[in-house]
Design an enzyme around this catalytic site. Structure first.
Site, PDB file in Angstrom:
ATOM      1  CE  LYS A 151      69.016  24.593  46.664  1.00  0.00           C
ATOM      2  NZ  LYS A 151      68.780  24.404  45.242  1.00  0.00           N
ATOM      3  NE  ARG A 187      81.810  22.844  35.357  1.00  0.00           N
ATOM      4  CZ  ARG A 187      81.893  22.594  36.651  1.00  0.00           C
ATOM      5  NH1 ARG A 187      82.634  23.364  37.416  1.00  0.00           N
ATOM      6  NH2 ARG A 187      81.250  21.576  37.177  1.00  0.00           N
ATOM      7  N   GLY A 199      74.160  24.902  33.314  1.00  0.00           N
ATOM      8  CA  GLY A 199      73.947  23.567  33.888  1.00  0.00           C
ATOM      9  C   GLY A 199      73.240  22.615  32.940  1.00  0.00           C
ATOM     10  CB  ALA A 200      72.560  22.758  29.289  1.00  0.00           C
ATOM     11  N   GLY A 255      69.026  20.904  34.285  1.00  0.00           N
ATOM     12  CA  GLY A 255      69.429  21.846  33.236  1.00  0.00           C
ATOM     13  C   GLY A 255      69.178  21.296  31.841  1.00  0.00           C
ATOM     14  CE  LYS A 270      71.758  14.547  30.768  1.00  0.00           C
ATOM     15  NZ  LYS A 270      72.049  14.996  32.150  1.00  0.00           N
ATOM     16  NE  ARG A 284      63.338  32.875  47.264  1.00  0.00           N
ATOM     17  CZ  ARG A 284      62.162  32.406  47.671  1.00  0.00           C
ATOM     18  NH1 ARG A 284      61.312  33.197  48.292  1.00  0.00           N
ATOM     19  NH2 ARG A 284      61.846  31.138  47.475  1.00  0.00           N
TER      20      ARG A 284
HETATM   21  N1  LIG Z   1      63.590  19.358  44.305  1.00  0.00           N
HETATM   22  C1  LIG Z   1      64.357  18.311  44.227  1.00  0.00           C
HETATM   23  O1  LIG Z   1      63.963  17.190  44.599  1.00  0.00           O
HETATM   24  C2  LIG Z   1      65.725  18.458  43.651  1.00  0.00           C
HETATM   25  C3  LIG Z   1      66.550  17.343  43.467  1.00  0.00           C
HETATM   26  C4  LIG Z   1      67.806  17.539  42.888  1.00  0.00           C
HETATM   27  C5  LIG Z   1      68.218  18.826  42.526  1.00  0.00           C
HETATM   28  N2  LIG Z   1      67.380  19.880  42.757  1.00  0.00           N
HETATM   29  C6  LIG Z   1      67.784  21.248  42.387  1.00  0.00           C
HETATM   30  O2  LIG Z   1      67.842  21.360  40.955  1.00  0.00           O
HETATM   31  C7  LIG Z   1      68.888  22.261  40.595  1.00  0.00           C
HETATM   32  C8  LIG Z   1      69.824  21.545  39.630  1.00  0.00           C
HETATM   33  O3  LIG Z   1      70.377  20.419  40.272  1.00  0.00           O
HETATM   34  P1  LIG Z   1      70.789  19.107  39.448  1.00  0.00           P
HETATM   35  O4  LIG Z   1      70.794  17.967  40.420  1.00  0.00           O
HETATM   36  O5  LIG Z   1      70.008  19.017  38.205  1.00  0.00           O
HETATM   37  O6  LIG Z   1      72.317  19.475  39.111  1.00  0.00           O
HETATM   38  P2  LIG Z   1      73.410  18.521  38.416  1.00  0.00           P
HETATM   39  O7  LIG Z   1      72.766  17.392  37.721  1.00  0.00           O
HETATM   40  O8  LIG Z   1      74.472  18.229  39.447  1.00  0.00           O
HETATM   41  O9  LIG Z   1      74.022  19.485  37.321  1.00  0.00           O
HETATM   42  C9  LIG Z   1      74.740  20.639  37.681  1.00  0.00           C
HETATM   43  C10 LIG Z   1      75.080  21.373  36.412  1.00  0.00           C
HETATM   44  O10 LIG Z   1      75.748  22.582  36.749  1.00  0.00           O
HETATM   45  C11 LIG Z   1      76.933  22.670  35.981  1.00  0.00           C
HETATM   46  N3  LIG Z   1      77.942  23.428  36.715  1.00  0.00           N
HETATM   47  C12 LIG Z   1      78.428  23.164  37.930  1.00  0.00           C
HETATM   48  N4  LIG Z   1      79.358  24.062  38.278  1.00  0.00           N
HETATM   49  C13 LIG Z   1      79.443  24.913  37.233  1.00  0.00           C
HETATM   50  C14 LIG Z   1      80.247  26.043  36.979  1.00  0.00           C
HETATM   51  N5  LIG Z   1      81.130  26.472  37.877  1.00  0.00           N
HETATM   52  N6  LIG Z   1      80.107  26.677  35.804  1.00  0.00           N
HETATM   53  C15 LIG Z   1      79.207  26.249  34.887  1.00  0.00           C
HETATM   54  N7  LIG Z   1      78.424  25.171  35.070  1.00  0.00           N
HETATM   55  C16 LIG Z   1      78.546  24.509  36.226  1.00  0.00           C
HETATM   56  C17 LIG Z   1      77.352  21.242  35.772  1.00  0.00           C
HETATM   57  O11 LIG Z   1      78.273  21.205  34.705  1.00  0.00           O
HETATM   58  P3  LIG Z   1      79.325  19.998  34.488  1.00  0.00           P
HETATM   59  O12 LIG Z   1      78.614  18.994  33.642  1.00  0.00           O
HETATM   60  O13 LIG Z   1      80.454  20.680  33.794  1.00  0.00           O
HETATM   61  O14 LIG Z   1      79.696  19.475  35.853  1.00  0.00           O
HETATM   62  C18 LIG Z   1      76.012  20.605  35.477  1.00  0.00           C
HETATM   63  O15 LIG Z   1      75.634  20.840  34.154  1.00  0.00           O
HETATM   64  C19 LIG Z   1      69.531  22.722  41.898  1.00  0.00           C
HETATM   65  O16 LIG Z   1      68.927  23.926  42.284  1.00  0.00           O
HETATM   66  C20 LIG Z   1      69.169  21.622  42.884  1.00  0.00           C
HETATM   67  O17 LIG Z   1      69.131  22.044  44.224  1.00  0.00           O
HETATM   68  C21 LIG Z   1      66.153  19.716  43.289  1.00  0.00           C
END
Ligand SMILES: NC(=O)c1ccc[n+]([C@@H]2O[C@H](COP(=O)([O-])OP(=O)(O)OC[C@H]3O[C@@H](n4cnc5c(N)ncnc54)[C@H](OP(=O)(O)O)[C@@H]3O)[C@@H](O)[C@H]2O)c1
Length: 309
Positions: free
Chosen positions: A134, A35, A10-11, A16, A47, A138
């Site tokens: 989630k 991906r 997810g970088a 990520g 990025k 876990r």
């Molecule tokens: N606490 C909070 O307030 C809060 C807020 C938001 C998120 N979160 C949590 O933070 C975590 C990350 O969320 P985020 O919002 O940072 O995510 P995000 O920006 O949507 O990024 C998701 C990443 O996962 C990759 N990905 C998705 N499907 C994949 C697959 N099948 N194989 C490989 N890579 C894949 C995506 O790749 P692509 O670039 O190829 O799509 C992207 O790099 C999650 O656990 C989320 O619940 C928490």
């Protein structure tokens, strides 16, 4: 002993990317499973280019491509998943591959929010169930006996704080503000790059093995009344306050459905039900991030609000 080699999944995404940056900053050999499609998005490509330039090894693959995960997992000691909430269950194949490899010293699944074993919003979710996947992941990690750490950081600062917890706004109010409930219940905000720094600090730390790392940084555990007062001081003006009771908020949440009601749902969870703070951290399964890593500097809520004045 050298620093663990870390694979980030997810970088190209929000958290990520911060995790990959922090991994490099703390001198971990850093790998990212990416991906193909991410490279055709100019922002994601930029990025990824900057991570590669800083020393990360980019590996092409996806969570649906078993061979790519097997090869990536072979190269590292630690796997951190930062796929988005809606992709949570896509981690199951990864977990099976990690189990089969038997060589991963630590897995950090994509939780990064409130503790799914503690939240009290299930009855309001009307079939959507944000935290159930989630929790399922876990439980699967624990059942497989994979060494893990879960990160419960509560709210990212980009969630709700930029509007001073006013649904629908994208900047803090300057005249009128709505307080949900009595305004005294405290929620927790942590900036994404700080979440990443705390997360990377856990990977070689035996104190965090098979534990939940909770983030409740002093200065970042705030009630709505405290947030409003802080903002009023910064802008030198009192705001006109109106109140929404718990019953009214519940009615609003029930009157619409996820994701349209997600801000109200998270406000209810944190600022009515006290989901971030109602429980003590139990030493049998939890640790407090700021107590474990006092040397890590982090952005406070007050500093974040300063950027919005
Ligand atoms: N606490 C909070 O307030 C809060 C807020 C938001 C998120 N979160 C949590 O933070 C975590 C990350 O969320 P985020 O919002 O940072 O995510 P995000 O920006 O949507 O990024 C998701 C990443 O996962 C990759 N990905 C998705 N499907 C994949 C697959 N099948 N194989 C490989 N890579 C894949 C995506 O790749 P692509 O670039 O190829 O799509 C992207 O790099 C999650 O656990 C989320 O619940 C928490």
């Amino acid at each position: 002993m050298g620093k663990s080699k870390i694979l980030i999944i997810g970088a190209s995404g929000n958290l990520g990317f911060h995790l990959a940056e922090a991994s490099l900053k703390f001198d971990h050999p850093t790998f990212a499973l990416v991906r193909d499609s991410a490279f055709s998005d100019p922002i994601k490509a930029q990025k990824l280019h900057s991570l590669s330039h800083a020393g990360a090894t980019l590996l092409k693959g996806s969570l649906q491509d078993e061979a790519s995960i097997v090869e990536a997992v072979k190269l590292v000691d630690v796997v951190i998943s930062a796929v988005s909430a809606k992709q949570t269950l896509d981690q199951k194949l990864l977990i099976r591959v990690i189990k089969q490899s038997g060589s991963i010293k630590r897995f950090i699944p994509a939780e990064f929010g409130a503790d799914p074993t503690k939240v009290q919003i299930y009855d309001l979710e009307d079939g959507h169930n944000f935290y159930a996947p989630k929790l399922e992941i876990r439980q699967m990690v624990e059942a497989e006996g994979i060494p893990y750490t879960c990160i419960c950081c509560n709210f990212f600062m980009k969630i709700l704080l930029p509007s001073l917890v006013q649904p629908g706004l994208n900047a803090p109010p300057r005249d009128k503000v709505t307080i949900f409930g009595d305004g005294n219940t405290k929620g927790v905000f942590v900036k994404e790059n700080d979440v990443a720094a705390f997360t990377i600090s856990t990977v070689d730390d035996p104190r965090t093995l098979n534990k939940v790392l909770y983030l409740r940084p002093p200065g970042n555990v705030c009630s709505l009344n405290e947030l409003v007062e802080m903002w009023e001081t910064k802008i030198g003006k009192k705001l006109e306050k109106s109140h929404v009771s718990e019953e009214e908020l519940v009615k609003k949440i029930k009157g619409t459905s996820y994701p349209a009601n997600f801000e109200q749902l998270f406000i209810y969870s944190a600022f009515i039900k006290k989901d971030h703070t109602y429980f003590d951290i139990e030493s049998s399964n939890g640790v407090n991030g700021t107590e474990l890593y006092p040397q890590l500097k982090y952005t406070t809520v007050s500093e974040f609000l300063d950027t919005l004045v």
